[in-house]
Every structure is written in C-alpha cells, then in structure tokens.
Design a protein around this motif. Structure first.
Motif, PDB file in Angstrom:
ATOM      1  N   GLN A  63       0.844  -1.194   0.000  1.00 43.86           N
ATOM      2  CA  GLN A  63       0.000   0.000   0.000  1.00 43.86           C
ATOM      3  C   GLN A  63       0.882   1.248   0.000  1.00 43.86           C
ATOM      4  OE1 GLN A  63      -3.225   0.184   2.817  1.00 43.86           O
ATOM      5  NE2 GLN A  63      -3.153  -2.035   3.096  1.00 43.86           N
ATOM      6  N   GLU A  64       0.322   2.340  -0.513  1.00 41.75           N
ATOM      7  CA  GLU A  64       1.030   3.617  -0.487  1.00 41.75           C
ATOM      8  C   GLU A  64       0.795   4.285   0.855  1.00 41.75           C
ATOM      9  OE1 GLU A  64      -0.575   5.531  -3.997  1.00 41.75           O
ATOM     10  OE2 GLU A  64       1.340   5.165  -5.017  1.00 41.75           O
ATOM     11  N   ILE A  65       1.854   4.852   1.398  1.00 44.03           N
ATOM     12  CA  ILE A  65       1.777   5.452   2.719  1.00 44.03           C
ATOM     13  C   ILE A  65       2.878   6.505   2.854  1.00 44.03           C
ATOM     14  CG2 ILE A  65       3.278   3.707   3.770  1.00 44.03           C
ATOM     15  CD1 ILE A  65       1.362   3.785   6.207  1.00 44.03           C
ATOM     16  N   TRP A  66       2.650   7.488   3.692  1.00 48.78           N
ATOM     17  CA  TRP A  66       3.690   8.470   4.007  1.00 48.78           C
ATOM     18  C   TRP A  66       4.500   7.934   5.174  1.00 48.78           C
ATOM     19  CZ3 TRP A  66       5.163  12.676   1.386  1.00 48.78           C
ATOM     20  CH2 TRP A  66       4.269  13.218   0.452  1.00 48.78           C
ATOM     21  N   LYS A 104      12.528  13.697   7.408  1.00 47.00           N
ATOM     22  CA  LYS A 104      12.056  13.804   6.027  1.00 47.00           C
ATOM     23  C   LYS A 104      10.906  12.830   5.774  1.00 47.00           C
ATOM     24  CE  LYS A 104      13.658  13.894   1.290  1.00 47.00           C
ATOM     25  NZ  LYS A 104      14.767  13.741   0.365  1.00 47.00           N
ATOM     26  N   TRP A 105       9.868  13.333   5.070  1.00 40.78           N
ATOM     27  CA  TRP A 105       8.726  12.498   4.689  1.00 40.78           C
ATOM     28  C   TRP A 105       8.970  11.865   3.319  1.00 40.78           C
ATOM     29  CZ3 TRP A 105       4.698  11.005   7.567  1.00 40.78           C
ATOM     30  CH2 TRP A 105       4.392  11.745   8.712  1.00 40.78           C
ATOM     31  N   PHE A 106       8.585  10.598   3.185  1.00 40.20           N
ATOM     32  CA  PHE A 106       8.641   9.872   1.919  1.00 40.20           C
ATOM     33  C   PHE A 106       7.257   9.313   1.641  1.00 40.20           C
ATOM     34  CE2 PHE A 106      12.890   9.602   3.663  1.00 40.20           C
ATOM     35  CZ  PHE A 106      13.706   9.844   2.574  1.00 40.20           C
ATOM     36  N   PHE A 107       6.769   9.475   0.404  1.00 41.96           N
ATOM     37  CA  PHE A 107       5.513   8.851  -0.004  1.00 41.96           C
ATOM     38  C   PHE A 107       5.893   7.653  -0.849  1.00 41.96           C
ATOM     39  CE2 PHE A 107       1.788   8.415  -2.853  1.00 41.96           C
ATOM     40  CZ  PHE A 107       0.854   8.120  -1.864  1.00 41.96           C
ATOM     41  N   GLY A 108       5.635   6.463  -0.330  1.00 45.21           N
ATOM     42  CA  GLY A 108       6.076   5.271  -1.037  1.00 45.21           C
ATOM     43  C   GLY A 108       5.186   4.082  -0.800  1.00 45.21           C
ATOM     44  N   THR A 109       5.564   2.988  -1.443  1.00 38.85           N
ATOM     45  CA  THR A 109       4.847   1.722  -1.306  1.00 38.85           C
ATOM     46  C   THR A 109       5.724   0.764  -0.520  1.00 38.85           C
ATOM     47  OG1 THR A 109       3.813   2.071  -3.448  1.00 38.85           O
ATOM     48  CG2 THR A 109       3.738  -0.154  -2.565  1.00 38.85           C
ATOM     49  N   ILE A 110       5.174   0.224   0.559  1.00 38.13           N
ATOM     50  CA  ILE A 110       5.929  -0.733   1.361  1.00 38.13           C
ATOM     51  C   ILE A 110       5.986  -2.058   0.609  1.00 38.13           C
ATOM     52  CG2 ILE A 110       5.944  -2.069   3.497  1.00 38.13           C
ATOM     53  CD1 ILE A 110       4.790   0.364   4.901  1.00 38.13           C
ATOM     54  N   ILE A 111       7.198  -2.570   0.457  1.00 42.57           N
ATOM     55  CA  ILE A 111       7.410  -3.822  -0.260  1.00 42.57           C
ATOM     56  C   ILE A 111       7.440  -5.002   0.708  1.00 42.57           C
ATOM     57  CG2 ILE A 111       8.998  -5.115  -1.737  1.00 42.57           C
ATOM     58  CD1 ILE A 111      10.061  -2.350  -2.688  1.00 42.57           C
ATOM     59  N   LYS A 171      -1.331   7.544   6.634  1.00 44.19           N
ATOM     60  CA  LYS A 171      -2.046   6.884   5.542  1.00 44.19           C
ATOM     61  C   LYS A 171      -2.935   7.896   4.835  1.00 44.19           C
ATOM     62  CE  LYS A 171      -3.675   3.409   3.171  1.00 44.19           C
ATOM     63  NZ  LYS A 171      -3.022   3.164   1.925  1.00 44.19           N
ATOM     64  N   VAL A 172      -2.848   7.929   3.517  1.00 46.31           N
ATOM     65  CA  VAL A 172      -3.706   8.812   2.725  1.00 46.31           C
ATOM     66  C   VAL A 172      -5.080   8.166   2.620  1.00 46.31           C
ATOM     67  CG1 VAL A 172      -4.064   9.877   0.480  1.00 46.31           C
ATOM     68  CG2 VAL A 172      -1.765   9.702   1.420  1.00 46.31           C
TER      69      VAL A 172
END
Length: 97
Positions: free
Chosen positions: A11-14, A20-27, A65-66
């Motif tokens: 899922q995509e999550i901040w 620093k903030w990263f918007f990514g997908t947890i693998i 979470k967005v």
C-alpha cells in the motif's frame, strides 16, 4: 511499529524517517528492516526517479495513511462538496423514514 508497518505492505503510505517524509509503497517488512519504493522528481530535468530503499524500522518516526485526495481546482472541489452533501442528505432522509 513493525506490526503496524506489516499491515500496510503493498500500500502507499507516508513515512517519516528522521526529519524527512517519503511517499512510497511498502514492499516488505522483516526482522528489523523495512523495504519500500518511492519516487523523486527533478524539477530541472522534469524526470522522475524510482528508488527502492531498505531502512531500519527504528528509523521510522511516524506514518500517515492517505485516506482521500481532494482537488484544489474550484470546479472539482465544488462537485465533490455537492456529492458529500447529497450523500449526507440522503442518509438523513433514510433515517427519518
């Protein structure tokens, strides 16, 4: 934190790491490591770069979470507000019956 992060795999999550903030997908989340991918945008070249990172779970300070995205374009924003308003009115009318 590990168990929380595991619920967001694929899922995509901040993610807030250090400052620093990263918007990514947890693998993947395993042992004390977190694998995720995220994009960066270079304004000068107008290119996006996809990064895959591995960090210690202890480096994750916070997650966000967005839930939804609302456009700032006035016409899109107004139509979304009307949609929500109609949904609320319909829901209230159903309860009044």
């Amino acid at each position: 934190m590990k168990s929380i992060l595991q619920t967001y795999v694929a899922q995509e999550i901040w993610l807030l790491m250090r400052d620093k903030w990263f918007f990514g997908t947890i693998i993947r989340v395993s042992d004390d490591l977190l694998w995720f991918k995220h994009r960066t945008h270079n304004k000068e070249t107008e290119e996006d770069t996809l990064w895959e990172r591995v960090v210690k779970i202890s480096e994750v300070v916070a997650i966000d979470k967005v839930i939804s995205v609302i456009s700032r374009k006035p016409d899109v924003f107004m139509s979304k507000l009307l949609e929500v308003d109609n949904h609320i009115n319909n829901h209230q009318q159903e309860h009044e019956k």
